[in-house]
Design a protein around this motif. Structure first.
Motif, short mmCIF file in Angstrom:
data_model
loop_
_atom_site.label_atom_id
_atom_site.label_comp_id
_atom_site.label_asym_id
_atom_site.label_seq_id
_atom_site.Cartn_x
_atom_site.Cartn_y
_atom_site.Cartn_z
N PRO A 115 12.85 -13.20 -22.30
CA PRO A 115 11.91 -12.70 -23.32
C PRO A 115 11.05 -13.80 -23.91
N VAL A 116 11.64 -14.99 -24.10
CA VAL A 116 10.87 -16.10 -24.67
C VAL A 116 9.75 -16.51 -23.71
N VAL A 117 10.08 -16.61 -22.42
CA VAL A 117 9.08 -17.00 -21.42
C VAL A 117 8.02 -15.92 -21.28
N LEU A 118 8.45 -14.65 -21.30
CA LEU A 118 7.50 -13.54 -21.16
C LEU A 118 6.51 -13.51 -22.33
N ILE A 119 7.03 -13.56 -23.53
CA ILE A 119 6.16 -13.53 -24.71
C ILE A 119 5.27 -14.77 -24.75
N GLY A 120 5.87 -15.93 -24.44
CA GLY A 120 5.08 -17.16 -24.45
C GLY A 120 3.97 -17.15 -23.43
N SER A 121 4.23 -16.64 -22.22
CA SER A 121 3.20 -16.58 -21.18
C SER A 121 2.07 -15.64 -21.57
N MET A 122 2.42 -14.50 -22.14
CA MET A 122 1.38 -13.56 -22.56
C MET A 122 0.56 -14.13 -23.72
N LEU A 123 1.21 -14.85 -24.62
CA LEU A 123 0.47 -15.48 -25.72
C LEU A 123 -0.49 -16.55 -25.20
#
Length: 381
Positions: free
Chosen positions: A348-356
């Motif tokens: 989730p951290v990588v997913l949210i960070g990539s989208m941001l």
């Protein structure tokens, strides 16, 4: 018209808009495969590095602490005023460690060889010392009573040809046979080590020192020292400053380096995505002009472009997560001889960070998109 009929009509009216929006996203990726692939590759690299670094960040402390334990004790218990420690000191130390380390007792006396030469003799538990001081270079450990482990500098003095020899302490002799030699580059090279049972039986002296290799964070080790001081009041509990301070520095620098490397690569990926999206807007000015001319609102165009960016970030995050897990496992095996366990909590951290990252990178392109004038673009100016 019934309520069900109205719902059906509304869903049919909304479905073409949704499917058209999805088809436009797919068409944009297919028609501009080169730019989409370069941006996707940048996000995969960033997500892979972030995944590997975050997994390592969590595991590196435990793995480095385990590596440091191979370099000997980080806590030493010494009898106050040079006295021997109480007989139950070792069991109390083991109880305080509770499986979070290893302790080895040492008794030291100055004995004499047959020709009157003084030499330091230490009694210890060889099974514990094997685990505590793995950095010692030992060619063969003693396995029987009255066998000795001899330092490489002491060996020529007491047994140059590997023959048995006698030691004397306070008029009492001990006949020992050399089992092997030890080399550490320190005081151990000039000592003779015998089993603790032989040492106590020969000298009548209990161990005066217990060396402890305790695992855990610096706070955990400090708490353990407090426990040992309370449970064994007859001992001075001291940290091995070189080990503890060096461990703290290495851990801090390693974790800071991991975070800095991840931040730098993510920033580089964001710049790559920004450049790609800028080119994407420039290449599609005519498409956006036609959409505006047909009545598309600024909100719709901005949402369309942001959706493209978010989809790019999400796809890169999932692919990068899989690659990053593989990188983390490889680094763990190559450097620590143990795998880094994949942590799904990182996804989730990588997913949210990539989208941001992709959404932030799309801010400037979206501002350029707002300046597209359909009349000017369609006239070819």
């Amino acid at each position: 018209m019934s309520h069900q009929a109205r719902d059906l009509a509304a869903s049919r009216a909304h479905a073409p808009q949704t499917s058209m929006f999805v088809r436009m996203l797919l068409r944009a990726a297919v028609l501009r495969r080169g730019r989409a692939a370069s941006a996707l590759f940048a996000m995969v690299v960033a997500a892979a590095v972030a995944t590997a670094m975050l997994n390592l960040y969590v595991d590196v402390q435990a793995k480095l602490q385990r590596e440091f334990r191979n370099y000997g004790a980080n806590i030493i218990l010494v009898g106050k005023n040079g006295a021997s420690l109480p007989v139950n000191s070792l069991s109390q130390t083991d109880s305080a460690l509770a499986g979070r380390g290893i302790a080895a007792p040492f008794g030291l006396v100055v004995a004499r060889t047959t020709d009157g030469q003084p030499i330091v003799v230490a009694g210890t538990d060889f099974d514990r010392v094997k685990q505590l001081n793995r950095w010692w270079q030992v060619n063969n450990w003693p396995t029987a009573s009255q066998q000795a482990l001899i330092g490489v500098r002491a060996l020529p003095l007491v047994s140059p040809k590997g023959q048995p020899f006698d030691l004397t302490f306070q008029g009492k002799a001990l006949h020992v046979s050399p089992a092997g030699s030890v080399q550490s580059g320190a005081a151990e090279d000039s000592r003779i080590y015998i089993s603790l049972a032989d040492f106590v039986s020969w000298t009548g002296i209990q161990p005066s020192t217990i060396e402890v290799a305790a695992s855990g964070s610096p706070d955990d080790v400090a708490h353990m020292m407090d426990q040992l001081a309370q449970s064994i009041p007859a001992a001075d509990v001291r940290p091995v400053r070189q080990i503890m301070e060096g461990e703290a520095r290495v851990l801090g620098k390693t974790r800071a380096t991991l975070l800095a490397a991840a931040a730098l690569i993510i920033l580089t990926a964001a710049l790559c995505v920004l450049s790609t999206l800028m080119g994407w807007v420039f290449d599609r000015r005519r498409d956006f002009a036609i959409m505006k001319a047909l009545g598309a609102s600024e909100k719709l165009l901005n949402g369309f472009f942001a959706a493209e960016s978010a989809a790019l970030g999400a796809t890169g995050a999932f692919l990068g997560f899989l690659v990053g897990i593989g990188i983390a496992v490889w680094i763990g095996r190559a450097n620590f001889h143990a795998p880094v366990m994949p942590r799904l909590s990182v996804l989730p951290v990588v997913l949210i960070g990539s989208m941001l990252v992709t959404l932030l990178s799309s801010i400037l392109p979206i501002s350029l998109l707002r300046r597209v004038q359909p009349a000017v673009i369609l006239r070819g100016e």
